[in-house]
Design a protein around this motif. Structure first.
Motif, mmCIF file in Angstrom:
data_model
loop_
_atom_site.group_PDB
_atom_site.id
_atom_site.type_symbol
_atom_site.label_atom_id
_atom_site.label_comp_id
_atom_site.label_asym_id
_atom_site.label_seq_id
_atom_site.Cartn_x
_atom_site.Cartn_y
_atom_site.Cartn_z
ATOM 1 N N SER A 111 -17.226 -9.337 19.661
ATOM 2 C CA SER A 111 -18.418 -9.619 18.575
ATOM 3 C C SER A 111 -18.156 -9.329 17.682
ATOM 4 O O SER A 111 -16.436 -9.970 17.515
ATOM 5 N N GLU A 112 -18.819 -10.976 16.220
ATOM 6 C CA GLU A 112 -17.545 -11.152 14.843
ATOM 7 C C GLU A 112 -17.837 -9.982 14.395
ATOM 8 O O GLU A 112 -16.477 -9.970 13.394
ATOM 9 N N GLU A 113 -17.796 -8.856 15.054
ATOM 10 C CA GLU A 113 -17.580 -7.857 14.245
ATOM 11 C C GLU A 113 -16.573 -6.722 14.803
ATOM 12 O O GLU A 113 -16.855 -5.613 13.997
ATOM 13 N N TYR A 133 -21.142 -12.178 20.074
ATOM 14 C CA TYR A 133 -22.539 -12.234 19.838
ATOM 15 C C TYR A 133 -21.791 -12.622 17.650
ATOM 16 O O TYR A 133 -21.062 -11.828 18.021
ATOM 17 N N ASP A 134 -23.311 -12.330 17.644
ATOM 18 C CA ASP A 134 -22.356 -12.519 15.657
ATOM 19 C C ASP A 134 -24.108 -11.116 15.579
ATOM 20 O O ASP A 134 -25.491 -12.434 15.565
ATOM 21 N N PRO A 135 -24.146 -10.499 15.472
ATOM 22 C CA PRO A 135 -25.153 -9.263 15.521
ATOM 23 C C PRO A 135 -26.046 -9.855 14.173
ATOM 24 O O PRO A 135 -27.566 -9.851 14.581
ATOM 25 N N ILE A 136 -26.022 -10.109 13.043
ATOM 26 C CA ILE A 136 -26.218 -10.365 11.430
ATOM 27 C C ILE A 136 -25.912 -11.346 11.252
ATOM 28 O O ILE A 136 -24.349 -11.968 11.084
ATOM 29 N N ASP A 137 -26.391 -12.675 11.899
ATOM 30 C CA ASP A 137 -25.786 -13.438 10.667
ATOM 31 C C ASP A 137 -26.646 -13.914 9.316
ATOM 32 O O ASP A 137 -28.026 -14.204 9.176
ATOM 33 N N GLY A 138 -25.690 -14.147 8.381
ATOM 34 C CA GLY A 138 -26.523 -14.446 6.976
ATOM 35 C C GLY A 138 -26.760 -13.211 6.592
ATOM 36 O O GLY A 138 -27.490 -12.645 5.595
ATOM 37 N N SER A 139 -25.285 -12.524 7.182
ATOM 38 C CA SER A 139 -25.362 -10.955 5.442
ATOM 39 C C SER A 139 -25.969 -10.982 4.578
ATOM 40 O O SER A 139 -26.501 -9.359 4.062
ATOM 41 N N LEU A 288 -17.388 -21.381 10.092
ATOM 42 C CA LEU A 288 -17.725 -20.625 10.870
ATOM 43 C C LEU A 288 -16.967 -20.580 11.927
ATOM 44 O O LEU A 288 -16.019 -20.875 12.497
ATOM 45 N N ARG A 289 -17.377 -19.271 12.920
ATOM 46 C CA ARG A 289 -16.853 -18.398 14.416
ATOM 47 C C ARG A 289 -17.242 -19.731 15.450
ATOM 48 O O ARG A 289 -18.858 -19.470 15.811
ATOM 49 N N LEU A 290 -16.380 -19.754 15.759
ATOM 50 C CA LEU A 290 -16.541 -21.105 17.330
ATOM 51 C C LEU A 290 -17.705 -20.221 18.404
ATOM 52 O O LEU A 290 -18.428 -20.542 18.935
ATOM 53 N N TYR A 292 -18.766 -16.837 18.679
ATOM 54 C CA TYR A 292 -19.857 -16.472 18.554
ATOM 55 C C TYR A 292 -21.579 -17.016 17.011
ATOM 56 O O TYR A 292 -22.132 -16.036 17.578
ATOM 57 N N GLU A 293 -20.825 -18.551 16.928
ATOM 58 C CA GLU A 293 -21.313 -19.360 15.957
ATOM 59 C C GLU A 293 -21.583 -20.553 16.563
ATOM 60 O O GLU A 293 -22.661 -21.263 17.090
ATOM 61 N N SER A 294 -20.502 -21.589 16.029
ATOM 62 C CA SER A 294 -20.898 -22.797 16.404
ATOM 63 C C SER A 294 -21.041 -23.726 18.166
ATOM 64 O O SER A 294 -21.815 -24.413 18.355
HETATM 65 MN MN MN Z 1 -22.912 -16.058 11.530
#
Ligand code: MN
Ligand code: AHG
Ligand code: MN
Length: 348
Positions: A111-113, A133-139, A288-290, A292-294
């Motif tokens: 995860s991103e975190e 995963y990105d648990p919360i996108d748009g924090s 942006l993270r490849l 978990y996001e892109s």
């Molecule tokens: Mn995000």
């Protein structure tokens, strides 16, 4: 000859289509869509069901956030991305881990975190999948009750890297076998692909189930929306500035930007257009993270007939060299992505 039970089954489908629709839950949809009850299909159905549970838990937590103590705001920590961590990021990160404990499905989550992948040792002998995963996108939307998302990708685990090196994660997005996102908006929606089209579901809170909303979503080839944080204009390269200047002087474009790419890309998926998070002179890789996001969002958008690129390379072909790699992202309708690309590659 039609038996009594055949005709009664037929009549339920014909006379009560709404009941048929209400029963099209996510886990049933996966099995029906893969046209299989074999163990691989059962695993993917169970896996999607656990992701759905994570979505329901996070959705419930978000909907009550303003009523509880200690849910909103920052933790005071900085994550591996160098970004300030919100309490909601930590909660949602833990939810995804908790739903896969004792599942026998996922041995490893990245995860991103988290600086390193997280192992669930009891699943590892049989858990054949990795979840990114990105648990919360748009924090940044968390404390103002605005749209948020979660993003996920499913990969088949390759090799045994319990020492934490996770080399097999450093493979291009084409290796994803599934991807999707959960959008926490006025309603909670889950959108997924397993490589056979893109399908959306809406959480019915009274049932506690995600019910099919739209199957085989195909996005428009062109749309009027451009979605980019124009506050970054001063630090963009000239081609991106030129593209935005072109949009400003051309009839037929409208700007939309929410601060959560899940909601911005969901709008582009349904209505067409383009979302951009370009690199800058100081940070050519952008934000942006490849993994978990892109890459997960690129998989969804390609399956819906759109495209995603760095400006030079298809996002799904980018080979990561590190877990938390960032990438510029231009994603959306084919024609709109091609237009941005043309500014980057040809200057017009
Ligand atoms: Mn995000
Ligand atoms: P995250 O909350 O996971 O760090 O991701 C936020 C991302 C994306 O969702 C959004 O489009 C973008 O960052 C917003 O960044 P800016 O505030 O720089 O526009
Ligand atoms: Mn995040």
């Amino acid at each position: 000859m039609t038996t009594t039970s055949d005709s009664s089954q037929q009549s339920i489908r014909e006379t009560r289509p709404s009941l048929e629709r209400d029963c099209m839950t996510l886990s049933r949809h996966v099995l029906q869509h893969l046209q299989s009850f074999a163990s691989d299909a059962q695993d993917l159905s169970a896996l999607m069901n656990r992701i759905a549970l994570a979505g329901k838990l996070i959705s419930r937590h978000l909907s009550r956030a303003g009523l509880m103590e200690g849910v909103l705001g920052f933790t005071g920590e900085v994550n591996v991305q160098g970004e300030s961590v919100k309490k909601m990021d930590v909660y949602a990160n833990d939810v995804f881990i908790a739903v896969f404990e004792q599942s026998g499905l996922v041995c490893r989550l990245a995860s991103e975190e988290m600086d390193k992948p997280y192992y669930i040792p009891e699943n590892c002998p049989i858990g054949r999948y990795t979840l990114l995963y990105d648990p919360i996108d748009g924090s940044s939307n968390t404390d103002t009750n605005l749209s948020l998302g979660s993003i996920f990708a499913i990969r088949r685990q390759e090799g045994d890297d319990i020492d934490g090196t996770a080399q097999d994660l450093l493979a291009p997005g084409r290796k994803q076998i599934g991807a999707g996102y959960i959008l926490y908006g006025p309603s909670t929606m889950l959108v997924y692909t397993l490589g056979r089209g893109v399908h959306s579901f809406t959480l019915d809170p009274s049932l506690g189930e995600f019910i099919l909303t739209e199957e085989n979503i195909q996005m428009p080839e062109h749309g009027s929306i451009y979605s980019v944080n124009e506050g970054n204009f001063w630090q963009w390269d000239e081609p991106i500035r030129e593209y935005v200047r072109y949009v400003h002087r051309t009839e037929g474009y409208t700007a939309r930007y929410s601060g959560a790419m899940v909601s911005d890309i969901h709008r582009v998926l349904l209505q067409g257009g383009v979302f951009l998070y370009p690199g800058t002179r100081q940070k050519p890789e952008g934000k942006l993270r490849l993994l978990y996001e892109s890459a997960p969002l690129a998989y969804i958008i390609e399956q819906a007939g759109g495209r995603a690129t760095t400006g030079h390379t298809n996002i799904l072909d980018v080979v990561p060299t590190k877990l938390h790699q960032r990438t510029p992202l231009i994603i959306g309708s084919k024609q709109d992505v091609a237009k941005v690309e043309s500014f980057i590659q040809n200057g017009h």
